[in-house]
Design a protein around this motif. Sequence first.
Motif, PDB file in Angstrom:
ATOM      1  N   GLN A   1       0.877  -1.168   0.000  1.00  0.00           N
ATOM      2  CA  GLN A   1       0.000   0.000   0.000  1.00  0.00           C
ATOM      3  C   GLN A   1       0.907   1.209   0.000  1.00  0.00           C
ATOM      4  O   GLN A   1       1.940   1.220   0.674  1.00  0.00           O
ATOM      5  CB  GLN A   1      -0.904   0.031   1.234  1.00  0.00           C
ATOM      6  N   LEU A   2       0.510   2.248  -0.766  1.00  0.00           N
ATOM      7  CA  LEU A   2       1.347   3.431  -0.906  1.00  0.00           C
ATOM      8  C   LEU A   2       0.769   4.621  -0.165  1.00  0.00           C
ATOM      9  O   LEU A   2      -0.445   4.808  -0.127  1.00  0.00           O
ATOM     10  CB  LEU A   2       1.496   3.805  -2.391  1.00  0.00           C
ATOM     11  N   GLY A   3       1.651   5.412   0.378  1.00  0.00           N
ATOM     12  CA  GLY A   3       1.317   6.701   0.966  1.00  0.00           C
ATOM     13  C   GLY A   3       2.297   7.719   0.409  1.00  0.00           C
ATOM     14  O   GLY A   3       3.316   7.367  -0.180  1.00  0.00           O
ATOM     15  N   VAL A   4       1.999   9.001   0.576  1.00  0.00           N
ATOM     16  CA  VAL A   4       2.861  10.064   0.055  1.00  0.00           C
ATOM     17  C   VAL A   4       3.426  10.854   1.225  1.00  0.00           C
ATOM     18  O   VAL A   4       2.732  11.114   2.203  1.00  0.00           O
ATOM     19  CB  VAL A   4       2.065  10.998  -0.879  1.00  0.00           C
ATOM     20  N   LYS A   5       4.683  11.220   1.108  1.00  0.00           N
ATOM     21  CA  LYS A   5       5.353  12.004   2.144  1.00  0.00           C
ATOM     22  C   LYS A   5       6.064  13.167   1.457  1.00  0.00           C
ATOM     23  O   LYS A   5       6.790  12.960   0.491  1.00  0.00           O
ATOM     24  CB  LYS A   5       6.354  11.117   2.878  1.00  0.00           C
TER      25      LYS A   5
ATOM     26  N   VAL B   1       6.071   7.208  -0.356  1.00  0.00           N
ATOM     27  CA  VAL B   1       6.793   7.677  -1.532  1.00  0.00           C
ATOM     28  C   VAL B   1       7.052   9.176  -1.386  1.00  0.00           C
ATOM     29  O   VAL B   1       6.152   9.940  -1.021  1.00  0.00           O
ATOM     30  CB  VAL B   1       5.980   7.391  -2.808  1.00  0.00           C
ATOM     31  N   ASN B   2       8.279   9.590  -1.699  1.00  0.00           N
ATOM     32  CA  ASN B   2       8.641  11.009  -1.626  1.00  0.00           C
ATOM     33  C   ASN B   2       7.920  11.803  -2.693  1.00  0.00           C
ATOM     34  O   ASN B   2       7.849  11.394  -3.848  1.00  0.00           O
ATOM     35  CB  ASN B   2      10.143  11.191  -1.850  1.00  0.00           C
ATOM     36  N   ARG B   3       7.380  12.929  -2.265  1.00  0.00           N
ATOM     37  CA  ARG B   3       6.880  13.913  -3.213  1.00  0.00           C
ATOM     38  C   ARG B   3       7.761  15.140  -3.012  1.00  0.00           C
ATOM     39  O   ARG B   3       7.880  15.640  -1.899  1.00  0.00           O
ATOM     40  CB  ARG B   3       5.415  14.253  -2.954  1.00  0.00           C
ATOM     41  N   ASP B   4       8.374  15.575  -4.076  1.00  0.00           N
ATOM     42  CA  ASP B   4       9.328  16.677  -3.998  1.00  0.00           C
ATOM     43  C   ASP B   4       8.673  17.920  -3.429  1.00  0.00           C
ATOM     44  O   ASP B   4       7.683  18.400  -3.946  1.00  0.00           O
ATOM     45  CB  ASP B   4       9.903  16.968  -5.378  1.00  0.00           C
TER      46      ASP B   4
END
Length: 189
Positions: A58-62, A92-95
């Motif tokens: 499962q993915l999340g954004v950071k 997952v990194n969000r710039d």
Amino acid sequence: MNFAKAFFRTAALLLILGCFLPPITAASAAITIALPDLLGKDKDEAIRLLDQLGLRHQLGVKNTCEKENTISQQQPVPGTVLPVGSVILLWVNRDSGALVPDLVGKNLEQAKEALASIGLEADPQETLREIGDLGCPGLQHLDLGFQPQTIVRINPPAGTAICRPAKIQVYRVHVYNVGSGRNSNGFCP
């Protein structure tokens, strides 16, 4: 003869039941695997690796200033032994980075607008410029190289990569005259 009959009946029963039982899978056989370290890996590469190992995700954004679309956190932690079919949480990194723009020469409102357009905030500071005993009438013709209230310096400097949200210190010029000269109104600027 009874033994042979009993054997064949049992074999037939197991064969018939086998058609209705769910297939034995890696998860149902309790096969375990040590979770690899996915930190810093590209998101697609990490997902492929989990798929190959029989693990779900499962993915999340950071929001970070790290490379975009790379894994910044995983749960459980690397090295954890778990059954095949387990769900792994990946962030997952969000710039969230920005480059500090060149604000020198702008007024405070222009600086605020420029920073807000890229998700940064101005933190106004004042820098005093003493112009000496020049007398007020001469001040009108003095070329200081800047206008009062103009941004003369920023911190961090232009071109610096910075994480959002952040405040950028913008130093405005505040000119004062230490002289005793007076203008026609009786005041020095």
